[in-house]
Write an enzyme that holds these catalytic residues in place. Sequence first.
Site, PDB file in Angstrom:
ATOM      1  CD  GLU B  29      -2.289  -1.597   2.754  1.00  0.00           C
ATOM      2  OE1 GLU B  29      -2.454  -0.782   3.486  1.00  0.00           O
ATOM      3  OE2 GLU B  29      -2.829  -2.676   2.675  1.00  0.00           O
ATOM      4  CD  GLU B  70      -3.683  -4.601   5.102  1.00  0.00           C
ATOM      5  OE1 GLU B  70      -4.869  -4.990   5.248  1.00  0.00           O
ATOM      6  OE2 GLU B  70      -3.390  -3.302   5.263  1.00  0.00           O
ATOM      7  CG  PHE B  93       1.418   0.422  11.410  1.00  0.00           C
ATOM      8  CD1 PHE B  93       2.019   0.987  12.544  1.00  0.00           C
ATOM      9  CD2 PHE B  93       1.080   1.183  10.222  1.00  0.00           C
ATOM     10  CE1 PHE B  93       2.186   2.243  12.715  1.00  0.00           C
ATOM     11  CE2 PHE B  93       1.198   2.421  10.591  1.00  0.00           C
ATOM     12  CZ  PHE B  93       1.719   3.019  11.664  1.00  0.00           C
ATOM     13  CB  ALA B  94       4.069  -5.613  13.184  1.00  0.00           C
ATOM     14  CG  ASP B  95       0.126  -3.189  15.351  1.00  0.00           C
ATOM     15  OD1 ASP B  95      -0.027  -3.229  16.580  1.00  0.00           O
ATOM     16  OD2 ASP B  95       1.232  -2.637  14.862  1.00  0.00           O
ATOM     17  CG  PHE B  96      -1.986  -3.442   9.572  1.00  0.00           C
ATOM     18  CD1 PHE B  96      -2.465  -3.057  10.740  1.00  0.00           C
ATOM     19  CD2 PHE B  96      -1.661  -2.289   8.804  1.00  0.00           C
ATOM     20  CE1 PHE B  96      -2.493  -1.474  11.142  1.00  0.00           C
ATOM     21  CE2 PHE B  96      -1.672  -1.248   9.099  1.00  0.00           C
ATOM     22  CZ  PHE B  96      -2.214  -0.772  10.198  1.00  0.00           C
ATOM     23  CG  HIS B 139      -1.698   1.569  14.447  1.00  0.00           C
ATOM     24  ND1 HIS B 139      -3.087   1.641  14.606  1.00  0.00           N
ATOM     25  CD2 HIS B 139      -1.396   2.016  13.005  1.00  0.00           C
ATOM     26  CE1 HIS B 139      -3.546   1.684  13.457  1.00  0.00           C
ATOM     27  NE2 HIS B 139      -2.757   1.991  12.327  1.00  0.00           N
TER      28      HIS B 139
HETATM   29  C1  LIG Z   1      -5.485  -3.187   8.091  1.00  0.00           C
HETATM   30  C2  LIG Z   1      -4.961  -1.940   7.655  1.00  0.00           C
HETATM   31  N1  LIG Z   1      -4.288  -1.686   6.756  1.00  0.00           N
HETATM   32  C3  LIG Z   1      -3.614  -0.366   6.463  1.00  0.00           C
HETATM   33  C4  LIG Z   1      -3.740   0.317   7.378  1.00  0.00           C
HETATM   34  C5  LIG Z   1      -3.285   1.993   7.383  1.00  0.00           C
HETATM   35  N2  LIG Z   1      -4.391   2.765   7.068  1.00  0.00           N
HETATM   36  C6  LIG Z   1      -4.886   3.887   7.890  1.00  0.00           C
HETATM   37  S1  LIG Z   1      -6.083   4.594   7.150  1.00  0.00           S
HETATM   38  C7  LIG Z   1      -5.874   4.157   5.523  1.00  0.00           C
HETATM   39  C8  LIG Z   1      -6.556   4.570   4.633  1.00  0.00           C
HETATM   40  C9  LIG Z   1      -7.990   4.190   4.664  1.00  0.00           C
HETATM   41  O1  LIG Z   1      -8.757   4.796   3.632  1.00  0.00           O
HETATM   42  P1  LIG Z   1     -10.287   5.057   3.627  1.00  0.00           P
HETATM   43  O2  LIG Z   1     -10.804   3.629   3.965  1.00  0.00           O
HETATM   44  O3  LIG Z   1     -10.651   5.599   2.251  1.00  0.00           O
HETATM   45  O4  LIG Z   1     -10.558   5.945   4.686  1.00  0.00           O
HETATM   46  P2  LIG Z   1     -10.174   7.663   4.905  1.00  0.00           P
HETATM   47  O5  LIG Z   1      -8.955   7.651   5.518  1.00  0.00           O
HETATM   48  O6  LIG Z   1      -9.948   7.986   3.625  1.00  0.00           O
HETATM   49  O7  LIG Z   1     -11.166   7.861   6.082  1.00  0.00           O
HETATM   50  C10 LIG Z   1      -4.879   3.152   5.743  1.00  0.00           C
HETATM   51  C11 LIG Z   1      -4.236   2.466   4.351  1.00  0.00           C
HETATM   52  C12 LIG Z   1      -4.647   0.090   8.549  1.00  0.00           C
HETATM   53  N3  LIG Z   1      -4.852   1.035   9.647  1.00  0.00           N
HETATM   54  N4  LIG Z   1      -5.082  -1.005   8.741  1.00  0.00           N
END
Ligand SMILES: Cc1ncc(C[n+]2csc(CCOP(=O)(O)OP(=O)(O)O)c2C)c(N)n1
Lengths: 324, 334
Positions: B29, B70, B93-96, B139
């Site tokens: 990502e 993921e 993040f490793a948590d994922f 996180h």
């Molecule tokens: C499982 C997981 N993958 C990646 C992330 C990192 N991350 C946090 S917010 C985000 C984007 C989310 O996009 P969207 O669903 O469009 O929500 P928005 O931030 O636009 O409100 C990502 C990739 C995460 N927190 N959890």
Amino acid sequence: MSIPKETLLRAYRQMKTIREFEERAHAEIMNGQIPGFTHLYTGQEANAVGVCEHLTDADAIVSTHRGHGHCIAKGADVVGMMKELWGSAEGLCKGKGGSMHVADFDRGILGANGIVAGGPPISVGAALAAKIRGNTQVAVSFSGDGSVNQGTCFEAMNMAVVLQVPAIFVIENNYYSEHTNIRYAVGCDDLKARTEAFGFPVFVADGADFFAVYEAAGKAIAHARAGKGPAGVFAEQGRYHGHFVGDPQYYRGEGELEDLRENHDCLKNFRARMAQTGEVSDAELDAIDGEVMSLIERAVTEARAAPRPSADQVEQDVYINYGT
Amino acid sequence: MPVKTMRDAINEALHQAMAADDSVFVIGEDVAGCMGSSGKPGSVGGVFGVTSGLYDKFGPLRCVDTPISESAIVGAAAGAALMGMRPVAEIMFADFIGVCMDQIVNQMGKFRYMFGGKTTCPAVIRFASGGGFSAAGQHSQSMYQVMTAFPGLKVVIPANAYDAKGLMLQAIAEDDPVLFFEPKALYQTSCDVPDEMYTIPFGQAAIVREGDDCTVVAFGQMVNRAAAAIDALAEEGITCDLIDPRTSSPLDTATILESVAATGRLVVVDESPPRCGLTADIAALAADRAFHSLKGPIKQVCAPHSPTPFAPELEAAYLPSVEKIIAAIRATLS
Ligand SMILES: Cc1ncc(C[n+]2csc(CCOP(=O)(O)OP(=O)(O)O)c2C)c(N)n1
Ligand SMILES: [Mg+2]
């Protein structure tokens, strides 16, 4: 659709509260006052409020990493939320969760979520509880345009249809998941159609327009409450800030942010509509603005002064009872 | 020798490995960033900046930006690896790991064994791990202690920029699947890192300090804290071996056991919770294989059996501190 004046006043107050909560949080983060990772909802207020105005404390919502707006709209204690952002022992979650984990179970807020698409399956469970008990409660999950690409989101949508539970999937398209545009991350051209293909109706709204979201959400929630199974709301509206505070926002087009603030502002739109219909006067809205500003000021003052958690609290609340 | 941060050292390893071998590619990502937007694709280079410049250099075919998915990212890396590619996937993040555990544990990690040794899966999965940022329960986890438990996976935890580069190049060269945990608290720490390519073999610990009184084994971001504790005690004339295993699987048991045999004392430090973790694992190793050389109790310094709290003062109390490590070393001596 005629909306009672009381609802109009409350909706405006909620949107304004979210706006000012977020703008103040932004300033305090820039000052180094708020630790951790914070994602601001500014700009998208009408989505949360347009949905939550149809819900009662008995209904459940499951939020996201960008959760402040959902929580305020569902009635979370604003001062307790601010204290939580500060990490105070008096925060809504005793300083254990922070911005990404705000929850208020008295208000049916089953938690913001740090895991993208961690929420939709949980909302199916909340809706299943309502179905088993035979009551009219519903459960709403919020998902972003990025979140909808997770397997957990697909699974939740399909299972909600299979089980015919009163789950409402609110999809907020703010065009970006972190630094990636929806045009890239969602493979098909029509996310609404893709969502409907799971087998439930999806109602579309302009996310800068409270009235549009309120109407679309009203249909979706009525559908679910009537025992007809899940439904969706699809609302488009950009966020005013970066993904997180400090995001350089290389993905923005020229003038994009200015256009959003200028031409896609739910508060301005609300006022314009009221000026047109005369249902609520400018003076009434100004008075609300003033009250909101003092509420936010009080929240920050109290958060600053609130007691800090002590080290012995680290191991509290891991379990209810662990027997050791 | 040029000084580089851990972030830059890993980034350099990726650039060099991709230049040297066409089968190496990165996937994840925002590893490019700005895809589909008005911005320039590639201008992000991963949310921690570790894949910076790869899109510009190698293009979209080898710097593969993905939706938030993921399971599919790890699965795609595993599948490409079965076909002979050498993917380096980023899971932020490793948590994922919670989201893609099946693809890592039941798929990638077991192919070779279940298929009778007839295949290889040379994939590397990178994660930013560990606490220290008030990032709370989802996180902040280190996760490598959990993944160490699974046979078939190799697990790497660099503690400095030099090791990070050499271990990453080794990880990419490995024919087995490798989980590469980058302590996010160390991304900005720097040391001398050669410009040329070099590898550090897995299963070979680094001896960070040498001493006589106690053996201290520490992982990831705890290596620096353990070194600070040992340096403070050196002023009192107490000296310790400090061992950084660098890979928890395979584990360099020989170096640890040799040191314990010489000092007769052991302290193990890790930022993960205690149950079924690395400190317990290494304490058990010493109890089993070095019992007769022990002159005092083995001490474990780790997080409590609790998720990571948000508030800074709670997290400070949660993570092992220099003071706690000093106290543990003293406890083995008394
Ligand atoms: C499982 C997981 N993958 C990646 C992330 C990192 N991350 C946090 S917010 C985000 C984007 C989310 O996009 P969207 O669903 O469009 O929500 P928005 O931030 O636009 O409100 C990502 C990739 C995460 N927190 N959890
Ligand atoms: Mg989005």
